[in-house]
Design a protein around this motif. Structure first.
Motif, PDB file in Angstrom:
ATOM      1  N   ILE A  80       0.860 -55.076  -3.012  1.00 35.89           N
ATOM      2  CA  ILE A  80       0.732 -53.745  -3.586  1.00 35.89           C
ATOM      3  C   ILE A  80      -0.660 -53.602  -4.174  1.00 35.89           C
ATOM      4  CG2 ILE A  80       1.628 -52.139  -5.308  1.00 35.89           C
ATOM      5  CD1 ILE A  80       4.288 -53.627  -5.165  1.00 35.89           C
ATOM      6  N   PRO A  81      -1.435 -52.578  -3.789  1.00 34.37           N
ATOM      7  CA  PRO A  81      -2.796 -52.429  -4.331  1.00 34.37           C
ATOM      8  C   PRO A  81      -2.753 -52.127  -5.828  1.00 34.37           C
ATOM      9  CG  PRO A  81      -2.173 -50.492  -3.046  1.00 34.37           C
ATOM     10  CD  PRO A  81      -1.099 -51.509  -2.816  1.00 34.37           C
ATOM     11  N   PHE A  82      -3.725 -52.702  -6.526  1.00 37.27           N
ATOM     12  CA  PHE A  82      -3.839 -52.444  -7.962  1.00 37.27           C
ATOM     13  C   PHE A  82      -4.842 -51.325  -8.148  1.00 37.27           C
ATOM     14  CE2 PHE A  82      -5.498 -53.213 -12.277  1.00 37.27           C
ATOM     15  CZ  PHE A  82      -4.310 -53.277 -12.982  1.00 37.27           C
ATOM     16  N   ASP A  83      -4.327 -50.107  -8.278  1.00 37.50           N
ATOM     17  CA  ASP A  83      -5.177 -48.944  -8.492  1.00 37.50           C
ATOM     18  C   ASP A  83      -4.706 -48.227  -9.752  1.00 37.50           C
ATOM     19  OD1 ASP A  83      -2.801 -47.760  -7.684  1.00 37.50           O
ATOM     20  OD2 ASP A  83      -3.570 -47.145  -5.718  1.00 37.50           O
ATOM     21  N   GLU A  84      -5.295 -47.079 -10.039  1.00 39.46           N
ATOM     22  CA  GLU A  84      -4.941 -46.388 -11.273  1.00 39.46           C
ATOM     23  C   GLU A  84      -3.466 -46.008 -11.312  1.00 39.46           C
ATOM     24  OE1 GLU A  84      -6.038 -42.394 -13.917  1.00 39.46           O
ATOM     25  OE2 GLU A  84      -7.372 -43.027 -12.274  1.00 39.46           O
ATOM     26  N   ASP A  85      -2.919 -45.528 -10.192  1.00 35.92           N
ATOM     27  CA  ASP A  85      -1.509 -45.125 -10.177  1.00 35.92           C
ATOM     28  C   ASP A  85      -0.599 -46.311 -10.466  1.00 35.92           C
ATOM     29  OD1 ASP A  85      -2.194 -42.517  -9.637  1.00 35.92           O
ATOM     30  OD2 ASP A  85      -1.879 -42.684  -7.473  1.00 35.92           O
ATOM     31  N   ARG A  86      -0.892 -47.435  -9.825  1.00 38.18           N
ATOM     32  CA  ARG A  86      -0.089 -48.636 -10.056  1.00 38.18           C
ATOM     33  C   ARG A  86      -0.205 -49.087 -11.516  1.00 38.18           C
ATOM     34  NH1 ARG A  86       4.234 -51.823  -9.308  1.00 38.18           N
ATOM     35  NH2 ARG A  86       3.735 -54.038  -9.248  1.00 38.18           N
ATOM     36  N   ALA A  87      -1.419 -49.072 -12.045  1.00 37.04           N
ATOM     37  CA  ALA A  87      -1.627 -49.496 -13.428  1.00 37.04           C
ATOM     38  C   ALA A  87      -0.884 -48.592 -14.403  1.00 37.04           C
ATOM     39  CB  ALA A  87      -3.119 -49.528 -13.741  1.00 37.04           C
ATOM     40  N   ARG A  88      -0.864 -47.294 -14.130  1.00 37.79           N
ATOM     41  CA  ARG A  88      -0.150 -46.368 -15.021  1.00 37.79           C
ATOM     42  C   ARG A  88       1.352 -46.645 -15.002  1.00 37.79           C
ATOM     43  NH1 ARG A  88      -2.774 -42.264 -17.353  1.00 37.79           N
ATOM     44  NH2 ARG A  88      -4.923 -41.831 -16.657  1.00 37.79           N
ATOM     45  N   LEU A  89       1.885 -46.965 -13.848  1.00 34.58           N
ATOM     46  CA  LEU A  89       3.308 -47.282 -13.764  1.00 34.58           C
ATOM     47  C   LEU A  89       3.628 -48.541 -14.569  1.00 34.58           C
ATOM     48  CD1 LEU A  89       6.074 -46.675 -12.492  1.00 34.58           C
ATOM     49  CD2 LEU A  89       5.370 -48.052 -10.519  1.00 34.58           C
ATOM     50  N   LEU A  90       2.782 -49.561 -14.436  1.00 32.35           N
ATOM     51  CA  LEU A  90       2.983 -50.797 -15.193  1.00 32.35           C
ATOM     52  C   LEU A  90       2.847 -50.537 -16.694  1.00 32.35           C
ATOM     53  CD1 LEU A  90       0.861 -53.138 -12.893  1.00 32.35           C
ATOM     54  CD2 LEU A  90       3.356 -53.128 -13.076  1.00 32.35           C
ATOM     55  N   LEU A  91       1.891 -49.696 -17.061  1.00 33.51           N
ATOM     56  CA  LEU A  91       1.699 -49.364 -18.471  1.00 33.51           C
ATOM     57  C   LEU A  91       2.929 -48.683 -19.040  1.00 33.51           C
ATOM     58  CD1 LEU A  91      -0.084 -49.084 -20.997  1.00 33.51           C
ATOM     59  CD2 LEU A  91      -0.972 -46.961 -20.008  1.00 33.51           C
ATOM     60  N   GLY A 113       5.624 -58.632 -13.950  1.00 32.97           N
ATOM     61  CA  GLY A 113       4.806 -59.842 -13.931  1.00 32.97           C
ATOM     62  C   GLY A 113       3.394 -59.653 -14.439  1.00 32.97           C
ATOM     63  N   HIS A 114       2.897 -58.425 -14.485  1.00 40.25           N
ATOM     64  CA  HIS A 114       1.535 -58.167 -14.948  1.00 40.25           C
ATOM     65  C   HIS A 114       1.487 -58.211 -16.473  1.00 40.25           C
ATOM     66  CE1 HIS A 114      -0.154 -56.453 -11.073  1.00 40.25           C
ATOM     67  NE2 HIS A 114       1.144 -56.512 -10.802  1.00 40.25           N
ATOM     68  N   PRO A 115       0.521 -58.906 -17.054  1.00 37.00           N
ATOM     69  CA  PRO A 115       0.423 -58.926 -18.515  1.00 37.00           C
ATOM     70  C   PRO A 115      -0.174 -57.626 -19.042  1.00 37.00           C
ATOM     71  CG  PRO A 115      -1.393 -60.158 -17.573  1.00 37.00           C
ATOM     72  CD  PRO A 115      -0.508 -59.758 -16.412  1.00 37.00           C
ATOM     73  N   VAL A 116       0.392 -57.126 -20.125  1.00 33.35           N
ATOM     74  CA  VAL A 116      -0.115 -55.920 -20.782  1.00 33.35           C
ATOM     75  C   VAL A 116      -0.252 -56.246 -22.268  1.00 33.35           C
ATOM     76  CG1 VAL A 116       0.237 -53.472 -21.245  1.00 33.35           C
ATOM     77  CG2 VAL A 116       1.073 -54.470 -19.094  1.00 33.35           C
ATOM     78  N   THR A 117      -1.453 -56.048 -22.799  1.00 35.68           N
ATOM     79  CA  THR A 117      -1.698 -56.291 -24.217  1.00 35.68           C
ATOM     80  C   THR A 117      -2.140 -54.991 -24.888  1.00 35.68           C
ATOM     81  OG1 THR A 117      -3.963 -57.020 -23.711  1.00 35.68           O
ATOM     82  CG2 THR A 117      -2.271 -58.723 -23.927  1.00 35.68           C
ATOM     83  N   PHE A 118      -1.881 -54.910 -26.193  1.00 38.92           N
ATOM     84  CA  PHE A 118      -2.169 -53.695 -26.961  1.00 38.92           C
ATOM     85  C   PHE A 118      -3.111 -54.033 -28.117  1.00 38.92           C
ATOM     86  CE2 PHE A 118       1.992 -53.079 -24.990  1.00 38.92           C
ATOM     87  CZ  PHE A 118       1.807 -51.841 -24.375  1.00 38.92           C
ATOM     88  N   TRP A 119      -4.084 -53.136 -28.336  1.00 45.59           N
ATOM     89  CA  TRP A 119      -5.155 -53.385 -29.292  1.00 45.59           C
ATOM     90  C   TRP A 119      -5.408 -52.141 -30.149  1.00 45.59           C
ATOM     91  CZ3 TRP A 119      -7.326 -58.286 -28.954  1.00 45.59           C
ATOM     92  CH2 TRP A 119      -6.944 -59.010 -27.816  1.00 45.59           C
ATOM     93  N   HIS A 120      -5.817 -52.367 -31.399  1.00 49.55           N
ATOM     94  CA  HIS A 120      -6.215 -51.241 -32.232  1.00 49.55           C
ATOM     95  C   HIS A 120      -7.427 -50.555 -31.612  1.00 49.55           C
ATOM     96  CE1 HIS A 120      -3.673 -51.684 -35.800  1.00 49.55           C
ATOM     97  NE2 HIS A 120      -3.755 -52.989 -35.607  1.00 49.55           N
ATOM     98  N   ARG A 121      -7.361 -49.235 -31.528  1.00 50.29           N
ATOM     99  CA  ARG A 121      -8.520 -48.487 -31.068  1.00 50.29           C
ATOM    100  C   ARG A 121      -9.577 -48.475 -32.168  1.00 50.29           C
ATOM    101  NH1 ARG A 121      -6.664 -43.061 -29.652  1.00 50.29           N
ATOM    102  NH2 ARG A 121      -7.161 -42.471 -31.792  1.00 50.29           N
ATOM    103  N   LEU A 122     -10.807 -48.740 -31.789  1.00 51.92           N
ATOM    104  CA  LEU A 122     -11.902 -48.772 -32.747  1.00 51.92           C
ATOM    105  C   LEU A 122     -12.361 -47.358 -33.093  1.00 51.92           C
ATOM    106  CD1 LEU A 122     -13.893 -51.663 -31.074  1.00 51.92           C
ATOM    107  CD2 LEU A 122     -12.593 -51.809 -33.204  1.00 51.92           C
ATOM    108  N   ALA A 123     -12.983 -47.227 -34.237  1.00 55.00           N
ATOM    109  CA  ALA A 123     -13.586 -45.944 -34.605  1.00 55.00           C
ATOM    110  C   ALA A 123     -14.658 -45.577 -33.577  1.00 55.00           C
ATOM    111  CB  ALA A 123     -14.205 -46.043 -35.999  1.00 55.00           C
TER     112      ALA A 123
END
Length: 297
Positions: free
Chosen positions: A2-13, A93-103
């Motif tokens: 499966i190609p890793f493109d923006e659509d795929r990434a949004r679904l995983l997100l 299976g894809h790792p997703v991490t979350f981070w504070h948004r900087l100013a």
């Protein structure tokens, strides 16, 4: 595959946000698409990194650990978002991490902004958890294999040969600086200059290795990516040393160029600009044209 493109990434997100108890990311803004797809979730003030493949899970987990440790050492770094579990979410299976948004940034980062952050990092003792080596060339095979059928097989063979040659040369390097903690991808794009000063980003390649790795990155950026000479000199003056004076420079530079050319290959499928850039990089390496301009992705 499966190609890793923006659509795929949004679904995983979306899957990861649901698992983490975060709102559905319908209006998330794509910030970058490379080894990770990076999204600004808007509300809450969170940035998410979606890994390109399951093989990046351990690296994502280590990045969170490193971020917590560096913050405790008073190094200005991006902070993990504490409202979710302190480990990557797994989305198919894809790792997703979350981070504070900087100013918001007060200005773009310059090479001289990177120097004090590296000096602080290079003064640190080793952390109380293991750090691997900065194996620049380890992902080359994965990147090249992902481009099979989309790039010239002769170019792939050429890069594999270069990889093998530099892998054989790296263990013989004699460092000038004391080895230890390094960032691993020390570029101005990985620095955010906010109201309180520069902050170090993208900690996924923090390693235990030659400190020279962190300095070669910007020297190559001067040669290949258009960093002006005066900005490079400002960096070396602020850091206190120019790695180009080191006898091992050509080997580390060659290894990094090989990795950088191979990295572009993974985006060649369906991306004519990436395919053209891959060809430009490989041709310049074949010809020994060390100052041919490369363009970032």
């Amino acid at each position: 595959m499966i190609p890793f493109d923006e659509d795929r990434a949004r679904l995983l997100l979306a899957h990861a946000c649901e698992s983490a108890g975060l709102p559905a990311p319908g209006d998330a803004r794509l910030l970058a698409l490379g080894e990770n797809a990076v999204f600004d979730l808007g509300d809450p003030a969170v940035v998410a990194k979606v890994g390109r493949g399951p093989e990046l899970y351990d690296r994502a987990h280590r990045e969170l650990t490193v971020a917590h440790w560096l913050a405790g050492q008073d190094v200005p770094v991006v902070r993990p978002y504490e409202a979710v579990v302190p480990e990557p979410q797994s989305a198919d299976g894809h790792p997703v991490t979350f981070w504070h948004r900087l100013a918001p940034a007060v200005r773009p980062a310059r090479p001289a902004d990177l120097a004090p952050l590296l000096r602080a990092l290079h003064r640190l003792p080793l952390p109380p958890f293991p750090l691997g080596r900065r194996d620049l060339l380890a992902p080359v095979e994965r990147w090249l294999a992902s481009a099979e059928g989309h790039v010239d097989p002769a170019d792939v063979a050429f890069l594999r040969h270069r990889r093998d040659a530099f892998e054989a040369a790296l263990p013989d390097l004699v460092p000038r600086l004391h080895p230890g903690v390094i960032h691993g991808d020390a570029l101005p794009r990985n620095v955010h200059v906010g109201p309180d000063g520069p902050v170090l980003l993208d900690l996924e390649n923090v390693s235990r290795d030659l400190r020279e790795h962190d300095l070669v990155v910007l020297a190559l950026s001067h040669d290949r990516y258009g960093v002006p000479g005066e900005e490079y000199r400002a960096f070396t003056e602020a850091y206190g040393w120019d790695v180009r004076d080191w006898p091992g420079f050509a080997v580390l530079r060659g290894a990094r160029e090989t990795a950088s050319a191979s990295w572009v290959a993974q985006q060649a499928a369906g991306n004519p600009a990436a395919l053209a850039e891959f060809g430009r990089r490989v041709a310049s390496l074949r010809e020994g044209a060390t100052e041919v301009r490369w363009y970032p992705f």
